[in-house]
Motif scaffolding. Structure first.
Motif, PDB file in Angstrom:
ATOM      1  N   ASP A 102       4.131   6.082   9.148  1.00  0.00           N
ATOM      2  CA  ASP A 102       3.647   5.228   8.072  1.00  0.00           C
ATOM      3  C   ASP A 102       1.897   6.576   7.769  1.00  0.00           C
ATOM      4  O   ASP A 102       1.413   5.585   8.130  1.00  0.00           O
ATOM      5  CB  ASP A 102       4.016   3.959   7.765  1.00  0.00           C
ATOM      6  N   CYS A 103       1.438   7.154   7.308  1.00  0.00           N
ATOM      7  CA  CYS A 103       0.278   7.169   6.956  1.00  0.00           C
ATOM      8  C   CYS A 103      -0.575   6.962   5.571  1.00  0.00           C
ATOM      9  O   CYS A 103       0.517   7.356   4.759  1.00  0.00           O
ATOM     10  CB  CYS A 103       1.170   9.330   6.975  1.00  0.00           C
ATOM     11  N   THR A 104      -1.811   6.817   5.574  1.00  0.00           N
ATOM     12  CA  THR A 104      -2.041   6.741   4.683  1.00  0.00           C
ATOM     13  C   THR A 104      -3.525   7.957   3.584  1.00  0.00           C
ATOM     14  O   THR A 104      -3.753   7.776   3.231  1.00  0.00           O
ATOM     15  CB  THR A 104      -3.208   5.375   4.752  1.00  0.00           C
ATOM     16  N   SER A 105      -3.000   8.822   4.442  1.00  0.00           N
ATOM     17  CA  SER A 105      -3.803   9.931   4.189  1.00  0.00           C
ATOM     18  C   SER A 105      -2.878  11.444   4.332  1.00  0.00           C
ATOM     19  O   SER A 105      -2.066  11.373   5.641  1.00  0.00           O
ATOM     20  CB  SER A 105      -5.558  10.098   4.492  1.00  0.00           C
ATOM     21  N   VAL A 106      -3.656  12.205   3.487  1.00  0.00           N
ATOM     22  CA  VAL A 106      -2.866  13.720   4.051  1.00  0.00           C
ATOM     23  C   VAL A 106      -3.304  14.229   5.848  1.00  0.00           C
ATOM     24  O   VAL A 106      -1.993  14.632   6.308  1.00  0.00           O
ATOM     25  CB  VAL A 106      -2.773  14.664   3.146  1.00  0.00           C
ATOM     26  N   ALA A 107      -4.587  13.599   5.282  1.00  0.00           N
ATOM     27  CA  ALA A 107      -4.570  14.454   6.923  1.00  0.00           C
ATOM     28  C   ALA A 107      -4.156  13.864   8.371  1.00  0.00           C
ATOM     29  O   ALA A 107      -3.992  14.062   9.346  1.00  0.00           O
ATOM     30  CB  ALA A 107      -5.912  14.142   7.103  1.00  0.00           C
ATOM     31  N   GLU A 108      -3.781  12.598   8.030  1.00  0.00           N
ATOM     32  CA  GLU A 108      -3.127  11.548   8.930  1.00  0.00           C
ATOM     33  C   GLU A 108      -1.589  12.428   9.079  1.00  0.00           C
ATOM     34  O   GLU A 108      -0.977  12.158  10.109  1.00  0.00           O
ATOM     35  CB  GLU A 108      -2.676  10.938   8.985  1.00  0.00           C
ATOM     36  N   ARG A 140      -1.105  15.344  11.273  1.00  0.00           N
ATOM     37  CA  ARG A 140      -1.338  15.084  12.629  1.00  0.00           C
ATOM     38  C   ARG A 140       0.275  15.400  13.700  1.00  0.00           C
ATOM     39  O   ARG A 140       0.074  15.251  14.107  1.00  0.00           O
ATOM     40  CB  ARG A 140      -2.330  13.720  13.443  1.00  0.00           C
ATOM     41  N   GLN A 183       0.949  -1.317   0.406  1.00  0.00           N
ATOM     42  CA  GLN A 183       0.759  -0.078   0.084  1.00  0.00           C
ATOM     43  C   GLN A 183       1.068   1.373  -0.105  1.00  0.00           C
ATOM     44  O   GLN A 183       2.149   1.501   0.794  1.00  0.00           O
ATOM     45  CB  GLN A 183      -0.575  -0.257   1.116  1.00  0.00           C
ATOM     46  N   GLN A 184       0.694   2.906  -0.718  1.00  0.00           N
ATOM     47  CA  GLN A 184       1.321   3.267  -0.664  1.00  0.00           C
ATOM     48  C   GLN A 184       0.696   4.196   0.152  1.00  0.00           C
ATOM     49  O   GLN A 184       0.109   4.580   0.416  1.00  0.00           O
ATOM     50  CB  GLN A 184       0.815   4.729  -1.793  1.00  0.00           C
ATOM     51  N   VAL A 185       2.014   4.930   1.117  1.00  0.00           N
ATOM     52  CA  VAL A 185       2.103   5.982   2.390  1.00  0.00           C
ATOM     53  C   VAL A 185       3.163   6.755   2.385  1.00  0.00           C
ATOM     54  O   VAL A 185       3.717   6.736   1.446  1.00  0.00           O
ATOM     55  CB  VAL A 185       2.314   4.911   3.648  1.00  0.00           C
ATOM     56  N   LEU A 186       1.793   7.699   3.258  1.00  0.00           N
ATOM     57  CA  LEU A 186       3.543   8.338   2.916  1.00  0.00           C
ATOM     58  C   LEU A 186       4.069   8.738   4.553  1.00  0.00           C
ATOM     59  O   LEU A 186       3.450   8.786   5.299  1.00  0.00           O
ATOM     60  CB  LEU A 186       2.504  10.134   3.144  1.00  0.00           C
TER      61      LEU A 186
END
Length: 76
Positions: free
Chosen positions: A35-41, A44, A21-24
């Motif tokens: 490892d975040c799955t969204s920009v909102a995460e 934080r 899965q792609q993560v940021l």
């Protein structure tokens, strides 16, 4: 993803793949924060307004005329 963002206090955000899965990926001073799955995460962990995208510029190629310098019959 080849993009990278840097921010204040040593923060860096890069695209990565974790478990297919792609993560940021958020790092601070080289250490993994999350490892975040969204920009909102990501928001934080770091203020999005502080992030700047790093753009890699392509290396300049030498001009052909400068490569041919010194090959003239006048330089013998």
């Amino acid at each position: 993803m080849d993009r990278r963002w840097v921010g204040l206090d040593g923060y860096e955000v890069v695209g990565a793949v974790r478990a297919g899965q792609q993560v940021l990926r958020v790092r601070r001073n080289g250490w993994l924060v999350a490892d975040c799955t969204s920009v909102a995460e990501v928001a934080r962990h770091v203020d999005l307004a502080d992030l700047c995208e790093v753009i890699e510029m392509p290396a300049r190629r030498r001009a052909e005329s400068s490569m041919a310098a010194g090959t003239s019959s006048h330089h013998r």
